[in-house]
Design an enzyme around this catalytic site. Structure first.
Site, PDB file in Angstrom:
ATOM      1  N   HIS A   1     -13.871   7.948 -10.695  1.00 54.75           N
ATOM      2  CA  HIS A   1     -15.157   7.993 -11.404  1.00 54.75           C
ATOM      3  C   HIS A   1     -15.626   6.573 -11.733  1.00 54.75           C
ATOM      4  CE1 HIS A   1     -13.873  12.140 -13.086  1.00 54.75           C
ATOM      5  NE2 HIS A   1     -14.822  12.360 -12.191  1.00 54.75           N
TER       6      HIS A   1
ATOM      7  N   LYS B   1     -15.845  25.360 -15.610  1.00 52.95           N
ATOM      8  CA  LYS B   1     -14.639  24.538 -15.719  1.00 52.95           C
ATOM      9  C   LYS B   1     -14.057  24.644 -17.122  1.00 52.95           C
ATOM     10  CE  LYS B   1     -16.080  20.992 -12.392  1.00 52.95           C
ATOM     11  NZ  LYS B   1     -16.298  19.550 -12.187  1.00 52.95           N
TER      12      LYS B   1
ATOM     13  N   ARG C   1     -16.127  12.537  -2.238  1.00 48.81           N
ATOM     14  CA  ARG C   1     -14.777  12.258  -1.743  1.00 48.81           C
ATOM     15  C   ARG C   1     -14.602  12.718  -0.308  1.00 48.81           C
ATOM     16  NH1 ARG C   1     -12.166  15.291  -6.710  1.00 48.81           N
ATOM     17  NH2 ARG C   1     -13.908  16.559  -6.028  1.00 48.81           N
TER      18      ARG C   1
ATOM     19  N   SER D   1     -10.211  14.957 -11.462  1.00 47.44           N
ATOM     20  CA  SER D   1      -9.741  15.218 -12.825  1.00 47.44           C
ATOM     21  C   SER D   1      -8.788  16.404 -12.849  1.00 47.44           C
ATOM     22  CB  SER D   1     -10.924  15.481 -13.757  1.00 47.44           C
ATOM     23  OG  SER D   1     -11.721  14.339 -13.892  1.00 47.44           O
TER      24      SER D   1
END
Length: 159
Positions: free
Chosen positions: A17, A41, A90, A127
């Site tokens: 990040h 999430k 990514r 994360s």
């Protein structure tokens, strides 16, 4: 002045990040790092803790501001007069996920999304993976800023 928003859950903020934030800060006059609520999430850190961690790791970037938001990111962009949203990619799965959102955001308000590819050294870092590995006793100290690592260890030790 060109203002962009780099949104995310940042639970916790990773070096991946931070790499995207630093690179975006070099491109835009002003960058707002914004943490919001994503109901899909589960969270390890509450919104205020995530804001504190982001402020700490972005403190050396003079054109970066950290803010929280609720609701649609495009509404937040309109509220703060941001012209662009910055998202890190990514790999292909991120692109597949982010592209329809970018198109919807442009449809709703005309705010453009700028994709930055993640540096190869952070391409596997998320994360969720950091939390999973850390919860199983793995060493994630190279994947998160030191201050975040300390908080992560303390939170996991507390149960």
């Amino acid at each position: 002045m060109t203002r962009a928003v780099c949104p995310g859950s940042f639970d916790p903020v990773t070096n991946g990040h931070l790499d995207i934030v630093r690179r975006a800060a070099a491109i835009f006059d002003e960058l707002v790092v914004a943490t919001g609520t994503n109901v899909s999430k589960s969270r390890l850190f509450d919104p205020e803790e995530r804001l504190e961690m982001l402020r700490e790791v972005c403190a050396d970037l003079p054109n970066v501001t950290v803010m929280g938001f609720t609701g649609l990111i495009v509404d937040f962009c309109r509220d703060i007069d941001a012209q662009a949203i910055v998202k890190g990619l990514r790999g292909g799965n991120d692109y597949e996920y982010e592209l329809p959102m970018a198109q919807m955001n442009a449809h709703l308000t005309g705010v453009e999304t700028v994709f930055l590819t993640t540096h190869a050294s952070w391409g596997y870092v998320s994360s969720s993976l950091v939390k999973e590995v850390a919860s199983l006793g793995g060493d994630v100290s190279a994947l998160v800023p030191p201050a975040v690592h300390g908080r992560l260890q303390a939170r996991l030790a507390a149960g």
